[in-house]
Design an enzyme around this catalytic site. Structure first.
Site, PDB file in Angstrom:
ATOM      1  CG  ASP A  67      -1.639  -9.722   0.067  1.00 35.65           C
ATOM      2  OD1 ASP A  67      -2.352  -9.208  -0.824  1.00 35.65           O
ATOM      3  OD2 ASP A  67      -0.823  -9.060   0.744  1.00 35.65           O
ATOM      4  CG  HIS A  68      -5.083  -9.088   3.103  1.00 32.99           C
ATOM      5  ND1 HIS A  68      -3.850  -9.686   3.370  1.00 32.99           N
ATOM      6  CD2 HIS A  68      -4.965  -7.802   3.554  1.00 32.99           C
ATOM      7  CE1 HIS A  68      -3.061  -8.813   3.972  1.00 32.99           C
ATOM      8  NE2 HIS A  68      -3.708  -7.662   4.081  1.00 32.99           N
ATOM      9  CB  CYS A  81       0.513  -8.381  -2.485  1.00 33.16           C
ATOM     10  SG  CYS A  81       1.989  -7.400  -2.838  1.00 33.16           S
ATOM     11  N   GLY A  82      -1.056  -5.914  -2.275  1.00 33.13           N
ATOM     12  CA  GLY A  82      -1.492  -4.521  -2.288  1.00 33.13           C
ATOM     13  C   GLY A  82      -0.740  -3.704  -3.324  1.00 33.13           C
ATOM     14  CB  THR A  83       2.603  -2.494  -3.468  1.00 34.46           C
ATOM     15  OG1 THR A  83       3.313  -3.570  -2.818  1.00 34.46           O
ATOM     16  CG2 THR A  83       2.124  -1.488  -2.433  1.00 34.46           C
ATOM     17  N   GLY A  84       2.033  -5.264  -5.161  1.00 36.81           N
ATOM     18  CA  GLY A  84       2.769  -6.175  -6.050  1.00 36.81           C
ATOM     19  C   GLY A  84       4.213  -6.369  -5.631  1.00 36.81           C
ATOM     20  CB  ILE A  85       6.475  -4.332  -3.586  1.00 40.85           C
ATOM     21  CG1 ILE A  85       6.278  -3.153  -4.553  1.00 40.85           C
ATOM     22  CG2 ILE A  85       7.939  -4.396  -3.133  1.00 40.85           C
ATOM     23  CD1 ILE A  85       6.442  -1.781  -3.903  1.00 40.85           C
ATOM     24  N   GLY A  86       5.790  -6.956  -2.234  1.00 42.25           N
ATOM     25  CA  GLY A  86       6.201  -7.997  -1.281  1.00 42.25           C
ATOM     26  C   GLY A  86       6.036  -9.398  -1.833  1.00 42.25           C
ATOM     27  CG  HIS A 144      14.343  -7.064 -23.623  1.00 43.04           C
ATOM     28  ND1 HIS A 144      14.842  -5.780 -23.562  1.00 43.04           N
ATOM     29  CD2 HIS A 144      13.891  -7.235 -24.896  1.00 43.04           C
ATOM     30  CE1 HIS A 144      14.708  -5.196 -24.760  1.00 43.04           C
ATOM     31  NE2 HIS A 144      14.121  -6.055 -25.575  1.00 43.04           N
ATOM     32  NE  ARG A 156      20.550  -6.451 -27.163  1.00 48.20           N
ATOM     33  CZ  ARG A 156      19.562  -6.544 -28.067  1.00 48.20           C
ATOM     34  NH1 ARG A 156      19.556  -7.520 -28.962  1.00 48.20           N
ATOM     35  NH2 ARG A 156      18.568  -5.674 -28.076  1.00 48.20           N
ATOM     36  CG  HIS A 157      17.500  -9.798 -24.756  1.00 54.95           C
ATOM     37  ND1 HIS A 157      17.825  -8.651 -24.064  1.00 54.95           N
ATOM     38  CD2 HIS A 157      16.989  -9.387 -25.938  1.00 54.95           C
ATOM     39  CE1 HIS A 157      17.506  -7.589 -24.784  1.00 54.95           C
ATOM     40  NE2 HIS A 157      16.999  -8.005 -25.933  1.00 54.95           N
TER      41      HIS A 157
END
Ligand code: RB5
Length: 150
Positions: free
Chosen positions: A8-9, A65-70, A98, A133-134
């Protein structure tokens, strides 16, 4: 390996630095935008890159994005996407070894370009361990998707 990238911006400046790294290192890539600082909605770009991965048009996806979260949350709504929000190189390596992450999301307002490029390098050059296991845990994630995507 083909890389799909979008932002995003809030991530457009860091995306440009990552693209410079991809070009300098000979990666094929597709840029899904955005390409200026006009305000846009991050789910649009998270979805576009996630669908490119899901449809096999690219092998790995990178979001900013600004935080990478959204933008990362948005990508993870697409079945088959394992997008890790990463802010250090160790996590970038581990999420490949993993989790077999096929996408990462980064914070354009939280990471410097040098660290971000180191993260991208780890993400693109580290293989899944293949350890049983992974794989079992990844299969469990897929089962959760199936449970809620009927
Ligand atoms: C946009 O202002 C900002 O909310 C977005 O870039 C991102 O940080 C959301 O998670």
């Amino acid at each position: 390996m083909k890389v799909a990238i979008g932002s995003d911006h809030g991530g457009v400046a860091l995306k440009a630095e990552i693209i410079a790294y991809l070009e300098a290192n000979g990666y094929e890539y597709e840029d899904f935008g955005t390409n200026d600082t006009k305000s846009v909605d991050y789910p649009t770009y998270g979805l576009a890159v996630a669908e490119a991965i899901k449809d096999g048009k690219a092998d790995r996806g990178i979001l900013v994005c600004g935080t990478g979260i959204g933008i990362g949350i948005s990508a993870n709504k697409v079945p088959g996407i394992r997008c890790a929000m990463v802010s250090d190189a160790y996590s970038a390596q581990m999420t490949r070894e993993h989790n077999d992450a096929n996408m990462i999301s980064l914070g354009g307002r939280t990471l410097g370009g040098g660290l971000a490029v180191t993260i991208v390098e780890k993400f693109l050059t580290t293989e899944f361990s293949g350890d049983a296991r992974h794989q079992r845990r990844i299969d469990m994630i897929t089962d959760i998707e199936k449970k809620y995507n009927k």
